[in-house]
Scaffold this motif. Sequence first.
Motif, PDB file in Angstrom:
ATOM      1  N   LYS A 248      12.667   0.601  -5.261  1.00 15.99           N
ATOM      2  CA  LYS A 248      13.615   1.026  -4.238  1.00 15.99           C
ATOM      3  C   LYS A 248      14.953   1.333  -4.881  1.00 15.99           C
ATOM      4  O   LYS A 248      15.399   0.638  -5.785  1.00 15.99           O
ATOM      5  CB  LYS A 248      13.810  -0.068  -3.179  1.00 15.99           C
ATOM      6  CG  LYS A 248      12.556  -0.435  -2.391  1.00 15.99           C
ATOM      7  CD  LYS A 248      12.214   0.613  -1.377  1.00 15.99           C
ATOM      8  CE  LYS A 248      11.010   0.189  -0.536  1.00 15.99           C
ATOM      9  NZ  LYS A 248      10.607   1.225   0.418  1.00 15.99           N
TER      10      LYS A 248
ATOM     11  N   SER B  72      20.801   3.589   0.347  1.00 16.49           N
ATOM     12  CA  SER B  72      19.877   3.651   1.485  1.00 16.49           C
ATOM     13  C   SER B  72      19.252   5.035   1.623  1.00 16.49           C
ATOM     14  O   SER B  72      18.037   5.171   1.661  1.00 16.49           O
ATOM     15  CB  SER B  72      20.607   3.265   2.767  1.00 16.49           C
ATOM     16  OG  SER B  72      21.729   4.108   2.984  1.00 16.49           O
ATOM     17  N   ARG B  73      20.073   6.075   1.675  1.00 14.19           N
ATOM     18  CA  ARG B  73      19.560   7.429   1.857  1.00 14.19           C
ATOM     19  C   ARG B  73      20.410   8.428   1.093  1.00 14.19           C
ATOM     20  O   ARG B  73      21.610   8.245   0.910  1.00 14.19           O
ATOM     21  CB  ARG B  73      19.537   7.796   3.336  1.00 14.19           C
ATOM     22  CG  ARG B  73      18.371   7.137   4.075  1.00 14.19           C
ATOM     23  CD  ARG B  73      18.443   7.366   5.548  1.00 14.19           C
ATOM     24  NE  ARG B  73      17.247   6.854   6.202  1.00 14.19           N
ATOM     25  CZ  ARG B  73      17.180   6.483   7.456  1.00 14.19           C
ATOM     26  NH1 ARG B  73      18.260   6.537   8.206  1.00 14.19           N
ATOM     27  NH2 ARG B  73      16.048   6.040   7.981  1.00 14.19           N
TER      28      ARG B  73
ATOM     29  N   LYS C 263       3.183   8.737   4.459  1.00 17.97           N
ATOM     30  CA  LYS C 263       4.399   8.175   3.855  1.00 17.97           C
ATOM     31  C   LYS C 263       4.659   8.789   2.489  1.00 17.97           C
ATOM     32  O   LYS C 263       5.810   9.093   2.134  1.00 17.97           O
ATOM     33  CB  LYS C 263       4.267   6.662   3.735  1.00 17.97           C
ATOM     34  CG  LYS C 263       4.453   5.907   5.033  1.00 17.97           C
ATOM     35  CD  LYS C 263       4.485   4.400   4.804  1.00 17.97           C
ATOM     36  CE  LYS C 263       4.783   3.644   6.081  1.00 17.97           C
ATOM     37  NZ  LYS C 263       4.868   2.182   5.858  1.00 17.97           N
TER      38      LYS C 263
ATOM     39  N   THR D 266       8.097  10.690   1.909  1.00 20.26           N
ATOM     40  CA  THR D 266       9.101   9.937   1.139  1.00 20.26           C
ATOM     41  C   THR D 266       9.025  10.212  -0.360  1.00 20.26           C
ATOM     42  O   THR D 266       9.995   9.986  -1.075  1.00 20.26           O
ATOM     43  CB  THR D 266       8.932   8.418   1.343  1.00 20.26           C
ATOM     44  OG1 THR D 266       7.681   7.999   0.774  1.00 20.26           O
ATOM     45  CG2 THR D 266       8.962   8.052   2.816  1.00 20.26           C
TER      46      THR D 266
ATOM     47  N   SER E  58       7.301   8.475  -2.304  1.00 16.98           N
ATOM     48  CA  SER E  58       6.971   7.206  -2.945  1.00 16.98           C
ATOM     49  C   SER E  58       5.469   6.964  -2.838  1.00 16.98           C
ATOM     50  O   SER E  58       4.748   7.726  -2.189  1.00 16.98           O
ATOM     51  CB  SER E  58       7.741   6.056  -2.292  1.00 16.98           C
ATOM     52  OG  SER E  58       7.397   5.947  -0.931  1.00 16.98           O
TER      53      SER E  58
ATOM     54  N   GLU F  85      12.537   4.113   5.716  1.00 20.37           N
ATOM     55  CA  GLU F  85      12.834   4.556   4.350  1.00 20.37           C
ATOM     56  C   GLU F  85      13.291   6.009   4.354  1.00 20.37           C
ATOM     57  O   GLU F  85      12.889   6.809   5.206  1.00 20.37           O
ATOM     58  CB  GLU F  85      11.562   4.399   3.512  1.00 20.37           C
ATOM     59  CG  GLU F  85      11.725   4.646   2.028  1.00 20.37           C
ATOM     60  CD  GLU F  85      10.424   4.396   1.270  1.00 20.37           C
ATOM     61  OE1 GLU F  85      10.336   4.835   0.108  1.00 20.37           O
ATOM     62  OE2 GLU F  85       9.508   3.767   1.829  1.00 20.37           O
ATOM     63  N   ASP F  86      14.138   6.369   3.414  1.00 16.29           N
ATOM     64  CA  ASP F  86      14.615   7.745   3.276  1.00 16.29           C
ATOM     65  C   ASP F  86      13.422   8.690   3.177  1.00 16.29           C
ATOM     66  O   ASP F  86      12.490   8.458   2.408  1.00 16.29           O
ATOM     67  CB  ASP F  86      15.482   7.859   2.017  1.00 16.29           C
ATOM     68  CG  ASP F  86      16.259   9.167   1.971  1.00 16.29           C
ATOM     69  OD1 ASP F  86      16.210   9.940   2.943  1.00 16.29           O
ATOM     70  OD2 ASP F  86      16.908   9.424   0.934  1.00 16.29           O
ATOM     71  N   ASN F  87      13.434   9.768   3.965  1.00 13.58           N
ATOM     72  CA  ASN F  87      12.290  10.669   3.991  1.00 13.58           C
ATOM     73  C   ASN F  87      12.700  12.093   4.322  1.00 13.58           C
ATOM     74  O   ASN F  87      13.816  12.357   4.790  1.00 13.58           O
ATOM     75  CB  ASN F  87      11.247  10.166   4.988  1.00 13.58           C
ATOM     76  CG  ASN F  87      11.779  10.126   6.407  1.00 13.58           C
ATOM     77  OD1 ASN F  87      11.834  11.128   7.105  1.00 13.58           O
ATOM     78  ND2 ASN F  87      12.214   8.931   6.856  1.00 13.58           N
TER      79      ASN F  87
ATOM     80  N   SER G 227      14.558  12.581  -1.277  1.00 15.18           N
ATOM     81  CA  SER G 227      14.531  11.199  -0.791  1.00 15.18           C
ATOM     82  C   SER G 227      14.777  10.227  -1.935  1.00 15.18           C
ATOM     83  O   SER G 227      14.255  10.412  -3.042  1.00 15.18           O
ATOM     84  CB  SER G 227      13.175  10.898  -0.144  1.00 15.18           C
ATOM     85  OG  SER G 227      12.911  11.804   0.898  1.00 15.18           O
TER      86      SER G 227
ATOM     87  N   ASN H  80      13.764   7.278  -2.828  1.00 16.28           N
ATOM     88  CA  ASN H  80      12.694   6.540  -3.495  1.00 16.28           C
ATOM     89  C   ASN H  80      11.538   7.415  -3.943  1.00 16.28           C
ATOM     90  O   ASN H  80      10.465   6.910  -4.274  1.00 16.28           O
ATOM     91  CB  ASN H  80      12.172   5.440  -2.562  1.00 16.28           C
ATOM     92  CG  ASN H  80      13.262   4.457  -2.190  1.00 16.28           C
ATOM     93  OD1 ASN H  80      14.073   4.061  -3.030  1.00 16.28           O
ATOM     94  ND2 ASN H  80      13.321   4.071  -0.922  1.00 16.28           N
TER      95      ASN H  80
END
Length: 484
Positions: free
Chosen positions: A33, A37-38, A119, A123, A125, A143-145, A324, A326
């Motif tokens: 992570k 945050s974003r 996801k 994202t 990830s 989550e950031d996407n 994003s 992550n």
Amino acid sequence: MKVRSSAFASFILIFEVLGVALFLRGFFPVPVKSSSSRSRLQDLPAEPLSGSSPNGSYIPQPLFKRVVIMLIDALREDFVFGAHGRKSMPYTRHLVERGSTLSFVAKARSPTVTLPRIKALTTGSIPGFIDVLMNLNSPALLEDNLIWQAKTAGKKVIFYGDETWVRLFPKHFMEYDGTLSFVSDYTEADNNVTRHLDSTLKRDDWDILILHYLGLDHIGHISGPHSSLIQPKLLEMDDILKKIHGLLISKEAEGSLPYLLVLCADHGMSETGSHGGSSEPEIKTPLVLISPAFKRKVGMEYPDEVEQVDLTPTLALSLGLPISQNSVGRVIQSVFDETSLRDQLRFLHLNGHQLNCLLKDSIPDYMREAGFEQYRVAEKAHGSWMKRYLEGNTSEVLTNMGKKLLKQYLEALSAMSSALSKELGKYDVYSMIAGMVFVFQPLLGSCVCCYHLLFSHVLFAALDDGKTNSLGTKVIREVTIEKQ
């Protein structure tokens, strides 16, 4: 006695819970992570420029005006690129061989289940097996996407299809129609998506349209990939793609940015029709990018392999959005081949900066990673290149220097992406072993105690009845003496 028994049972229960928790902690490692945050446009790094202050946050213009993502659940790569592709999906295959397309085999990571794969696509990830447990009751994705980034940038997103998207992205879609269907239904669920196409594609009030078709996946579960139902369903999907492509072409305006039509899948299908594992048919999916921005093909070439998560940064940058936080994916460079050399370098620099930040936040010894040093060297060379470029240098030497720099960036991106993906796949073996010890030790202790209690009970019962053998008599006498 009852109090002692209750205390012992509570002690055993605590040990069992602690053991299971330790084992799960090791089996489901904490994902990588970013500390932020974003991603936000204002936080993007400045364009490298050596010998002076940074060159400002130059962001290349978006490549596409509209994007349509057609996701066919459980579409295997051989259904499109294989021997039967010409019969099952003739129009798609024609575009792959002769159209303005880019084709790839996108490798999904296990678990090959819908929720983790959505996801991964949004994202960038790599979700873990814990997401399998949440597959039937998915909470909102915090989550950031890519969907959040698009909405934040003011883009209008429409979705039709699998209801999982609606649960993951509540209040993100301008318009949506989620489909919740039983496995036995492979017709109505898809018809519910297709019925919106004519009216939606003729409108001008949206930027991204996402379609998730479930029918093929359901047929696989019912009768497998070699069922007589597979080819008619693939022909249906092929006709839908043809309709979408035709309507996009009819709406294309001269002088405006081109469209992008994406054909992809969340996962493949095993030889028994299931999915969730890591067999080749389950992880290999087709990725076909269709746009007049790409060069027209002159023949069929077997597609290169990319990671499924590579689509995320590619779509983000081609739409003028931040990647994003992550995401472990790296941009698909061929998508940007027709842009200027400066823009190509900037796209790679932005992807490299994002991966470099994630590397620092996720791996304690990040400076020992080859990708970290490769990116640092490439960024420094990029600054020198920009200095010459802004001075008006247009020589062939500068062009060759830029092409060499592209390779340096791509090598750095590959190394950093690989290092982060490996970090995601690590299991905490020590926690797993400790958890197993905590689980089995109390069980073993309980078995030993039960054995002793049972033996004592039998022994004293024999003493009371006076029915013992020679060995039993000797033991009873010893117990009697101790009691006296």
